[in-house]
Structures are given as structure tokens and as C-alpha cells.
Design a protein around this motif. Sequence first.
Motif, short mmCIF file in Angstrom:
data_model
loop_
_atom_site.label_atom_id
_atom_site.label_comp_id
_atom_site.label_asym_id
_atom_site.label_seq_id
_atom_site.Cartn_x
_atom_site.Cartn_y
_atom_site.Cartn_z
N ARG A 100 0.88 -1.17 0.00
CA ARG A 100 0.00 0.00 0.00
C ARG A 100 0.91 1.22 0.00
O ARG A 100 1.72 1.39 0.92
N GLU A 103 -1.30 6.35 2.56
CA GLU A 103 -2.23 6.25 3.68
C GLU A 103 -3.63 6.69 3.27
O GLU A 103 -4.63 6.13 3.70
N ARG A 105 -5.07 6.43 0.40
CA ARG A 105 -5.75 5.58 -0.59
C ARG A 105 -5.55 4.13 -0.19
O ARG A 105 -4.43 3.64 -0.18
N PRO A 106 -6.65 3.40 0.07
CA PRO A 106 -6.53 2.02 0.59
C PRO A 106 -6.33 0.98 -0.51
O PRO A 106 -7.01 -0.05 -0.53
N GLU A 108 -3.73 -1.57 -2.72
CA GLU A 108 -2.45 -2.28 -2.68
C GLU A 108 -2.04 -2.66 -4.10
O GLU A 108 -2.90 -2.97 -4.94
#
Length: 122
Positions: A100, A103, A105-106, A108
Amino acid sequence: QVQLVESGGGLVQAGGSLRLSCAASGSIFSINTMGWYRQAPGKQRNMVAETATGGSTNYADSVKGRFTISRDNAKNMVYLQMNSLKPEDTAVYYCMSIIRTEEARPYEYIFWGQGTQVTVSS
């Protein structure tokens, strides 16, 4: 951007050992899975070993009992200790990491290293 840099490959005789290292750097918020894949000439890339953040591990059947994966979360590094190497272990080994990057933008993403050659002579 994220970079994965492998080291530790080389030429070894059958029965010998090698230790691969991979360092992740760059825009990293958190790292999920880290692992090692390998690709022999003319074959597809296959999973060798993976480890999740909590420490669980998964190995290909062909390397169970001979290879050990470990990681240092503080250093963003993953290692592969390879013992009792066989000629069929010869391949380019690639480091893989699911990262990731932000922080806010969630999401991966999967990143790959450039690969390191492992050659096992009989």
C-alpha cells in the motif's frame, strides 16, 4: 515509486546453500505479503515462498523442508534461505511484494524486483 532490489544469487554446487535478500524502498505506507517466485528458461514464473505481515508462510511443495522465508518488517526486507539445493532449483528468482503506497488511498499494488540468477550445478 517503489523499488525492490534482490541480492545473493550465484552459482553453487548441488547440496549447497544460498541466501537471497530483497529490500523494498520508496513510497511505502505498509507492506502486506512478501515473497519469492522463480522462473526457469522456457517455463512460467511460479511461487516459491510467501510470508504475510503476521508471519504466516506458504511454500511450494518442491522446496518444503529445504527453503525458509523470513522478513524484517522494520527494514522492509524479505529473505530466502535455500539449503540442499538441487539442479532443478536453477532459475531466475524474483522478489514480490504487495504494498500500500499511500495512507490516504486504501489500494495495494504488486511490485516485482529485477530478478537474481541462481544456478545449481550437478
